[in-house]
Design a protein around this motif. Structure first.
Motif, PDB file in Angstrom:
ATOM      1  N   SER A 265     -33.626  50.872 -29.483  1.00  0.00           N
ATOM      2  CA  SER A 265     -32.689  50.011 -28.930  1.00  0.00           C
ATOM      3  C   SER A 265     -31.883  49.429 -29.782  1.00  0.00           C
ATOM      4  CB  SER A 265     -33.332  48.865 -28.345  1.00  0.00           C
ATOM      5  OG  SER A 265     -34.393  49.433 -27.239  1.00  0.00           O
ATOM      6  N   GLY A 266     -32.179  48.907 -31.274  1.00  0.00           N
ATOM      7  CA  GLY A 266     -31.087  48.563 -32.002  1.00  0.00           C
ATOM      8  C   GLY A 266     -30.058  49.463 -32.160  1.00  0.00           C
TER       9      GLY A 266
ATOM     10  N   GLY B 250     -23.377  50.893 -28.560  1.00  0.00           N
ATOM     11  CA  GLY B 250     -22.568  50.605 -27.480  1.00  0.00           C
ATOM     12  C   GLY B 250     -21.575  49.503 -27.479  1.00  0.00           C
ATOM     13  N   LEU B 251     -21.849  48.747 -28.736  1.00  0.00           N
ATOM     14  CA  LEU B 251     -20.780  47.719 -28.964  1.00  0.00           C
ATOM     15  C   LEU B 251     -19.501  48.489 -29.533  1.00  0.00           C
ATOM     16  CD1 LEU B 251     -22.740  44.945 -30.839  1.00  0.00           C
ATOM     17  CD2 LEU B 251     -21.506  44.605 -28.697  1.00  0.00           C
TER      18      LEU B 251
ATOM     19  N   SER C 206     -33.589  48.813 -21.977  1.00  0.00           N
ATOM     20  CA  SER C 206     -32.577  47.959 -22.142  1.00  0.00           C
ATOM     21  C   SER C 206     -31.637  48.617 -23.436  1.00  0.00           C
ATOM     22  CB  SER C 206     -32.832  46.528 -22.508  1.00  0.00           C
ATOM     23  OG  SER C 206     -33.573  46.600 -23.463  1.00  0.00           O
ATOM     24  N   ASP C 207     -30.264  48.416 -23.203  1.00  0.00           N
ATOM     25  CA  ASP C 207     -29.278  48.749 -24.068  1.00  0.00           C
ATOM     26  C   ASP C 207     -28.891  50.171 -23.886  1.00  0.00           C
ATOM     27  OD1 ASP C 207     -29.126  46.195 -25.422  1.00  0.00           O
ATOM     28  OD2 ASP C 207     -31.069  46.681 -26.241  1.00  0.00           O
TER      29      ASP C 207
ATOM     30  N   ARG D  76     -27.882  49.543 -29.137  1.00  0.00           N
ATOM     31  CA  ARG D  76     -27.084  48.512 -29.072  1.00  0.00           C
ATOM     32  C   ARG D  76     -25.667  48.530 -30.050  1.00  0.00           C
ATOM     33  NH1 ARG D  76     -31.500  45.414 -28.717  1.00  0.00           N
ATOM     34  NH2 ARG D  76     -31.622  44.930 -30.639  1.00  0.00           N
TER      35      ARG D  76
ATOM     36  N   GLY E 174     -29.497  49.704 -36.538  1.00  0.00           N
ATOM     37  CA  GLY E 174     -28.203  49.904 -35.756  1.00  0.00           C
ATOM     38  C   GLY E 174     -27.069  49.914 -36.731  1.00  0.00           C
TER      39      GLY E 174
ATOM     40  N   GLN F 146     -38.179  49.491 -29.873  1.00  0.00           N
ATOM     41  CA  GLN F 146     -37.289  48.340 -29.992  1.00  0.00           C
ATOM     42  C   GLN F 146     -36.250  48.841 -31.386  1.00  0.00           C
ATOM     43  OE1 GLN F 146     -38.973  44.311 -30.502  1.00  0.00           O
ATOM     44  NE2 GLN F 146     -40.958  45.406 -30.371  1.00  0.00           N
TER      45      GLN F 146
ATOM     46  N   GLU G  10     -31.478  45.559 -35.734  1.00  0.00           N
ATOM     47  CA  GLU G  10     -30.025  45.237 -36.149  1.00  0.00           C
ATOM     48  C   GLU G  10     -29.752  46.191 -37.257  1.00  0.00           C
ATOM     49  OE1 GLU G  10     -31.991  42.982 -34.129  1.00  0.00           O
ATOM     50  OE2 GLU G  10     -30.687  43.270 -32.735  1.00  0.00           O
TER      51      GLU G  10
END
Ligand code: GLV
Length: 305
Positions: free
Chosen positions: A143-144, A150-151, A167-168, A147, A95, A140, A92
């Motif tokens: 992916s953060g 993507g948001l 994923s993501d 994410r 990200g 991982q 996170e």
């Protein structure tokens, strides 16, 4: 196997030891800024950001990396029974770090800070976030990043060895199709780890096929061929490089990167591990080992490289 003697080193050593004293009272701990041969001989387990630099043989039943990157430990894989690493809130944080770099660019914040120094009032036009980003790596941390982007409506393509969907990500390409992955790429973000396989992988082939792209490196410095980056900046295939990681850290004072007008340097702060991240990772791994469960934070020493 649950170790009873744990050696801690690194900037988080002391606070992690204090927290572990409550959570794992059965474990004896030593905290050392510079462990010596006696400390490593005493310890069954070790945690730090770097492999301890001591002469003579060193081996641990369990090593927990305080960071997400394990390159310094993988080099010593034959001396490690089990290797685990810290993830915690890092995906996170990475990200939001990458998002901050993109938002700074989109909202001209650095340009306004410079204008302020010159007492200039100069509104610049609105600039949207990029619509397409490519992330090298799909683990991982990567992916953060996916994410967070993507948001904000960014279409995120990942690139990994096999092309296996992660994923993501909206799409994932295998490395052999990197040209197709980079088609129309406005932002290229690397979260690649350091390994013999990734050394210099961000080469002329990758950077030369970009067009006016922002390049962000939050993985490891050794993955970038710096002369290819310099040519890409000169040719305009890369218009801005945000570099958080370098092959040698701190970055040497003589490096051309410091003074390049289109390069922004941050001192390896993209996703710093916190005391809570490390304590939780050690305590949960310890409990899993006590139950005979293979810890999810386990690093595959054969495969990670
Ligand atoms: C930072 O780079 C880490 O490895 O956690």
């Amino acid at each position: 196997m649950t170790p009873r003697r744990l050696l801690l080193s690194g900037r988080l050593g002391q606070p992690v030891a204090v927290a572990l004293a409550d959570l794992l009272p059965q474990v004896s701990v030593r905290v050392r800024e510079h462990p010596d041969s006696d400390d490593v001989g005493w310890a069954q387990a070790y945690t730090g950001f770097m492999w301890p630099q001591v002469p003579g043989p060193v081996a641990f039943e369990w090593v927990h990396a305080m960071g997400a990157g394990v390159d310094d430990f993988v080099d010593h894989s034959s001396q490690i029974g089990l290797l685990t690493r810290t993830i915690g809130g890092m995906p996170e944080r990475m990200g939001t770090f990458v998002l901050a770099l993109l938002l700074d660019h989109a909202h001209h914040l650095t340009a306004y800070a410079e204008a302020q120094r010159r007492r200039q009032w100069r509104p610049l036009g609105p600039a949207p976030l990029p619509s397409r980003a490519v992330v090298l790596g799909t683990g991982q941390i990567a992916s953060g990043i996916a994410r967070a982007l993507g948001l904000h409506g960014v279409h995120v393509t990942g690139v990994n060895r096999s092309g296996r969907l992660a994923s993501d990500f909206d799409t994932v390409y295998p490395w052999r199709d990197i040209d197709a992955a980079l088609d129309g790429c406005q932002v290229l973000i690397s979260a690649l780890p350091a390994s013999p396989a990734t050394k210099g992988i961000i080469s002329d082939t990758v950077l030369g096929s970009l067009r006016e792209t922002q390049f962000i490196n939050v993985g490891r410095g050794s993955t970038v061929d710096l002369s290819a980056l310099q040519s890409a900046l000169t040719r305009g295939s890369v218009v801005q490089a945000d570099l958080d990681v370098f092959e040698v850290e701190p970055l040497e004072a003589a490096s051309w990167l410091w003074a390049h007008p289109q390069v922004r340097i941050t001192p390896h702060v993209g996703a710093l591990s916190t005391v809570d991240d490390v304590v939780e990772a050690i305590a949960t791994t310890f409990a899993e080992l006590a139950r005979g469960v293979r810890p999810p934070l386990h690093v595959d020493l054969e495969g990670e490289g």
